[in-house]
Design a protein around this motif. Structure first.
Motif, short mmCIF file in Angstrom:
data_model
loop_
_atom_site.label_atom_id
_atom_site.label_comp_id
_atom_site.label_asym_id
_atom_site.label_seq_id
_atom_site.Cartn_x
_atom_site.Cartn_y
_atom_site.Cartn_z
N ALA A 246 -13.22 17.24 30.67
CA ALA A 246 -13.20 18.14 29.51
C ALA A 246 -12.51 19.46 29.84
CB ALA A 246 -14.63 18.40 29.01
N HIS B 233 -9.06 20.82 28.03
CA HIS B 233 -8.93 22.15 27.42
C HIS B 233 -7.81 22.96 28.06
CE1 HIS B 233 -12.36 22.69 24.57
NE2 HIS B 233 -12.59 21.49 25.06
N THR C 256 -9.13 9.62 25.07
CA THR C 256 -10.28 9.89 24.20
C THR C 256 -10.70 8.63 23.46
OG1 THR C 256 -9.42 12.14 23.94
CG2 THR C 256 -11.19 11.45 22.45
N ARG D 208 -7.97 18.32 20.64
CA ARG D 208 -9.12 18.99 21.26
C ARG D 208 -10.39 18.71 20.48
NH1 ARG D 208 -7.65 23.78 20.58
NH2 ARG D 208 -6.16 23.81 22.28
N TYR E 71 -11.44 15.11 21.07
CA TYR E 71 -11.97 14.98 22.43
C TYR E 71 -13.36 15.62 22.53
CZ TYR E 71 -13.06 14.97 27.18
OH TYR E 71 -13.77 14.75 28.33
N ASP E 72 -13.53 16.82 22.01
CA ASP E 72 -14.81 17.52 22.11
C ASP E 72 -15.93 16.75 21.41
OD1 ASP E 72 -13.67 19.54 23.61
OD2 ASP E 72 -13.59 20.98 21.94
N HIS F 174 -16.67 13.80 23.64
CA HIS F 174 -17.34 14.27 24.85
C HIS F 174 -18.82 14.57 24.57
CE1 HIS F 174 -17.87 16.30 28.70
NE2 HIS F 174 -18.42 17.30 28.05
N ALA F 175 -19.10 15.24 23.47
CA ALA F 175 -20.49 15.60 23.14
C ALA F 175 -21.35 14.35 22.97
CB ALA F 175 -20.52 16.45 21.87
#
Length: 167
Positions: free
Chosen positions: A15, A19, A49, A105, A108-109, A112-113
């Motif tokens: 991550a 970023h 992702t 982003r 992906y975020d 990721h979460a």
């Protein structure tokens, strides 16, 4: 430290790299290939992702963020919702055009979460669960998570290399 903490740390490092890579990057750099038929940064980040999203959704028995979070519609790519980039031709790679790094982003975020939340819910003994019998030996959850971290690390490294080439 629990084994799942190691996976969460590994994904956290990815991550951070995602970023850093996407910070202040212009669309022409995102979508530029170093040679005809080669991968672009946009495709690499999208693909890593998508793989993480599809693999975590599969083992967690949940919907992929790609569809449930509306990312499939936002990206508006000419692929089916199930497409993760595996087996993409050079022409397919070139179809992944992203004009704003914030879109990559954001997807992906969100992925990721969901990944971190799922992994944090596991016990070390959960990692022994067989999740794929198509291999010999069958793949355990722990091995699948190693594959996700490894795949992500390889692809973000490739993308970082491309950004360096184009700097």
């Amino acid at each position: 430290m629990r084994a799942t903490d190691v996976f969460i740390d590994g994904l956290g490092r990815v991550a951070g790299n995602v970023h850093a890579l996407l910070s202040d990057i212009e669309p022409d750099i995102l979508n530029r290939a170093p040679a005809s038929g080669a991968n672009t940064i946009a495709w690499l980040v999208w693909h890593l992702t998508r793989v993480q999203d599809s693999h975590i959704a599969d083992v967690a028995d949940t919907d992929e963020v790609w569809v449930s979070g509306g990312w499939f519609d936002r990206f508006d790519l000419p692929f089916s919702p199930a497409d993760s980039g595996y087996g993409h031709s050079a022409e397919d790679v070139a179809r992944v055009v992203v004009d704003d790094a914030a879109l990559l982003r954001g997807y992906y975020d969100a992925t990721h979460a969901v990944s971190v939340d799922y992994i944090a819910s596991l016990t070390d003994s959960d990692l022994d669960r067989i999740v794929d019998t198509n291999w010999d030996p069958p793949v355990t959850l722990g091995v699948r998570l190693v594959s996700v971290v490894d795949d992500d690390a390889q692809h973000i490294g490739q993308a970082a290399y491309l950004r360096g080439l184009f700097a």
